[in-house]
Structure formats: C-alpha cells, structure tokens
Scaffold this motif. Structure first.
Motif, short mmCIF file in Angstrom:
data_model
loop_
_atom_site.label_atom_id
_atom_site.label_comp_id
_atom_site.label_asym_id
_atom_site.label_seq_id
_atom_site.Cartn_x
_atom_site.Cartn_y
_atom_site.Cartn_z
N GLY A 193 0.79 -1.23 0.00
CA GLY A 193 0.00 0.00 0.00
C GLY A 193 0.82 1.27 0.00
O GLY A 193 0.28 2.36 -0.22
N ASP A 194 2.12 1.19 0.25
CA ASP A 194 2.99 2.36 0.24
C ASP A 194 3.49 2.62 -1.18
O ASP A 194 3.88 1.68 -1.90
CB ASP A 194 4.19 2.16 1.17
CG ASP A 194 3.77 2.07 2.63
OD1 ASP A 194 2.79 2.76 3.01
OD2 ASP A 194 4.39 1.31 3.39
N VAL A 195 3.49 3.89 -1.57
CA VAL A 195 3.84 4.27 -2.94
C VAL A 195 5.21 4.95 -2.95
O VAL A 195 5.47 5.88 -2.18
CB VAL A 195 2.79 5.23 -3.53
CG1 VAL A 195 3.08 5.50 -5.00
CG2 VAL A 195 1.39 4.67 -3.34
N PHE A 196 6.09 4.49 -3.83
CA PHE A 196 7.41 5.09 -3.97
C PHE A 196 7.66 5.42 -5.43
O PHE A 196 7.05 4.82 -6.33
CB PHE A 196 8.49 4.11 -3.48
CG PHE A 196 8.38 3.75 -2.04
CD1 PHE A 196 9.00 4.50 -1.05
CD2 PHE A 196 7.62 2.65 -1.65
CE1 PHE A 196 8.89 4.17 0.28
CE2 PHE A 196 7.50 2.30 -0.31
CZ PHE A 196 8.14 3.06 0.65
N GLN A 255 -3.67 -8.33 -5.86
CA GLN A 255 -4.70 -7.68 -5.06
C GLN A 255 -4.31 -6.24 -4.74
O GLN A 255 -5.15 -5.32 -4.81
CB GLN A 255 -4.92 -8.44 -3.76
CG GLN A 255 -6.00 -7.83 -2.87
CD GLN A 255 -6.18 -8.59 -1.58
OE1 GLN A 255 -5.55 -9.61 -1.34
NE2 GLN A 255 -7.08 -8.09 -0.72
N GLY A 256 -3.02 -6.03 -4.42
CA GLY A 256 -2.55 -4.67 -4.16
C GLY A 256 -2.72 -3.77 -5.37
O GLY A 256 -3.10 -2.60 -5.24
N ARG A 257 -2.46 -4.33 -6.54
CA ARG A 257 -2.65 -3.54 -7.77
C ARG A 257 -4.12 -3.19 -7.97
O ARG A 257 -4.45 -2.04 -8.28
CB ARG A 257 -2.13 -4.32 -8.97
CG ARG A 257 -2.40 -3.63 -10.29
CD ARG A 257 -1.77 -4.35 -11.47
NE ARG A 257 -2.12 -3.67 -12.71
CZ ARG A 257 -1.61 -3.97 -13.90
NH1 ARG A 257 -0.72 -4.95 -14.01
NH2 ARG A 257 -1.99 -3.32 -14.98
N GLU A 258 -4.99 -4.16 -7.79
CA GLU A 258 -6.42 -3.93 -7.98
C GLU A 258 -6.93 -2.85 -7.04
O GLU A 258 -7.69 -1.95 -7.45
CB GLU A 258 -7.18 -5.24 -7.77
CG GLU A 258 -8.67 -5.13 -8.00
CD GLU A 258 -9.38 -6.46 -7.81
OE1 GLU A 258 -10.63 -6.47 -7.81
OE2 GLU A 258 -8.70 -7.49 -7.66
N GLU A 259 -6.52 -2.91 -5.78
CA GLU A 259 -6.97 -1.92 -4.80
C GLU A 259 -6.42 -0.54 -5.11
O GLU A 259 -7.15 0.46 -5.00
CB GLU A 259 -6.56 -2.37 -3.40
CG GLU A 259 -7.28 -3.62 -2.91
CD GLU A 259 -6.74 -4.11 -1.58
OE1 GLU A 259 -5.71 -3.55 -1.11
OE2 GLU A 259 -7.33 -5.05 -1.01
N PHE A 260 -5.17 -0.47 -5.51
CA PHE A 260 -4.57 0.83 -5.80
C PHE A 260 -5.21 1.48 -7.03
O PHE A 260 -5.54 2.67 -7.02
CB PHE A 260 -3.07 0.67 -6.01
CG PHE A 260 -2.35 1.98 -6.25
CD1 PHE A 260 -1.94 2.77 -5.19
CD2 PHE A 260 -2.10 2.42 -7.55
CE1 PHE A 260 -1.30 3.97 -5.41
CE2 PHE A 260 -1.45 3.62 -7.78
CZ PHE A 260 -1.05 4.40 -6.70
#
Length: 315
Positions: A193-196, A255-260
């Motif tokens: 969930g953290d974006v860099f 899943q992280g991609r879908e949520e983001f």
C-alpha cells in the motif's frame, strides 16, 4: 553448477541485503542475505578512487579495482566469492546472519550494489577483497558494474562482450521507437500500500529509461529521499505527483494492484485517463529498476512495446 535460493521474506527495505555465497565454475554456491541488526554493522571508512584500474592485462592478475568505499585487490582468480548487494549483485536471497559469509571463506566479495556498504565495507574487507560501487549507492550504471566485476573475476573480455551486446540492443530500441524521445516518466513500486517513485536522474533505473530517450518527470526530482536513497515516498493524497507523459508502477501482489488502481485520485491522473499508464509485476520492474547485463534484454522485450503504446497516446 549454481544453487540459488529465493527469499520471499526479503522486501525492499534497505535494512535487508542479499548476498550470494559461492564459487566460480563447478563448485556449488549458496544464496543468502543479512539484515542490518545481525552484526553487519561496522566502522565508517571512506577511501579509494572512483576510477577502475587493472594492474595487469585483461583477464590477468593481480588486479585492483577501486571504488568509493575502497579498493578490491585480487591476487589470483577467485574460486569462492560472496555477492553482497541488494538486487543486482545477487538476484536471489535468503535471510541468514553475517557469520555465514565468514563461514564460507570467500576469496572475493561483490558488494557494489549493497545499499549499506558504507557501514558493511570495513567488516567485509576483513573477510576478503570487496568490490565497492564507484559513484555511490544505486548510482553505478549496469555497464559500470559489469566491467569492474569482469576485472576482479578475470573475465573482462566476456564482460565487455556482454556490455556491447546490451548497448546495441538499447540503441536498436531507441532507433526503432522515436516516439519515446523527450517523453517524461515516473517509475516506482507500490508495496504493502505504500507508494514510492524514483526521484533521481542518477538512479540506475532512471538511467535505463533515459537511454531510451525519455526524461524523469521534474515533478519528482525535488522530493525528499525516503529510507532508500534516490526513492521518494508519495502520500496517497498527492498521487498527482506521479503524473507524467508515461506513468510506470510495479505491484507486489495482484490484489494490491487492484486496490490501488481503484482509488479515485489515481483514476483522475491524466496519464491514466489517456491510457498512458503501465502496471508491472515486481520481477519485471526489478529488471528495469536494478538493471544488469542479464536483466535488461528481458526487461526491454517485456516493457518497450507497452512504453511505445503509452507514449503514442501522448503524441
């Protein structure tokens, strides 16, 4: 024969570094990694010169290769070596303590991609000659890493050949895709969930895109560093900072991609609306963000068609 062990626990944190314990030729090798709190710390030392020099003809010994943290002096072809970098000195890692390196009794330590080498170098150097980065953490290009490694392994001719092959492939791609020239980009991972995002044009990953004619977005170059040099953390409410002619993001899980990608602020990005956004899985992103003579051909084949399509939508 080479034995590689993949670590699923080793994430992007700069406190966990991969290293490969092994041998040149037919002797088995073991992959491993260390964490910053298991005895890998040490004193601080700055020495050496950023220029690479060999004290003998190509493939000859003794050889000395200088780096920012010090010089690696190798008197004979190494039979056992440890690669102690993050992702380019060793692709695969397993969490083990620092003492494992010592137990392997390496003749040489490859650590030019170790993000904590400034602290690790004195202790590494006591175990074996240690190859340092030349410019700084994450700043040596893929070719600048390959050639010094070739020197200390007595395989400079092979290293030069690999570098020449990859340079030609990059040049061919650049010629075949003029639509990439001058296009701005942002590139970084979304992990847990953290974006860099890469924020430095000197970063090896940014240099890869620059070699294709693209430019790092000026929106991110003045952002403060995160815990990893050359990478900035992006707050969820400031996803607009990612916007560029082409936006490239990598995800640790589907899943992280879908949520983001479901977030309203992300959907509002101009690059997303015109379909100039590229989502990558982490292995493909690593091939670009931590480029090497092995990863680049794969990365080019996997990503350039997507880049070209995204850039054309911004013509």
């Amino acid at each position: 024969m080479t034995t590689r062990i993949r670590s699923t626990a080793d994430g992007p944190s700069p406190g966990r570094r991969g290293f490969l314990l092994g041998a040149v030729g037919a002797t088995p090798v073991l992959s491993g990694c260390s964490s910053g709190d298991d005895g890998t710390g040490g004193g601080v030392e700055k020495s050496g010169d950023p220029d690479t020099t060999a004290q003998a003809a190509a493939g000859g010994f003794p050889a000395t290769v200088s780096g920012k943290e010090g010089a690696a002096k190798v008197t004979s072809p190494p039979k056992r070596f440890a690669a102690c970098g993050y992702l380019r000195d060793t692709d695969l890692a397993l969490a083990l303590p620092f003492e494992t390196i010592a137990a392997a009794r390496p003749d040489l330590i490859l650590a030019s991609d170790d993000y904590q080498l400034h602290d690790h170098y004195p202790k590494f150097q006591r175990l074996a000659p240690t190859l340092s980065y030349r410019k700084g953490v994450g700043q040596d290009g893929w070719d600048e890493m390959a050639q010094p490694t070739g020197d200390v392994l007595g395989k400079r001719e092979k290293a030069d050949s690999l570098v020449a092959d990859v340079r030609k492939k990059i040049a061919d791609v650049r010629e075949q895709h003029p639509e990439l020239r001058g296009k701005t980009f942002t590139f970084g991972p979304v992990v847990g969930g953290d974006v860099f995002t890469i924020k430095s044009a000197d970063d090896a990953g940014a240099q890869f895109f620059s070699q294709l004619g693209m430019k790092l977005s000026p929106k991110v170059t003045s952002l403060p560093d995160s815990a990893i040099a050359g990478r900035a953390a992006i707050a969820r409410e400031r996803l607009d900072l990612l916007d560029a002619d082409v936006v490239i993001l990598a995800f640790d899980t589907p899943q992280g991609r879908e949520e983001f990608e479901a977030q309203p602020l992300f959907k509002e990005l101009k690059a997303v609306r015109r379909k100039s956004y590229i989502g990558l899985d982490m292995p493909t992103a690593i091939a670009l963000g931590f480029p090497s003579v092995l990863s680049l051909p794969y990365g080019l084949d996997a990503v350039v068609p997507k880049l070209a399509e995204a850039a054309e939508r911004n013509a």
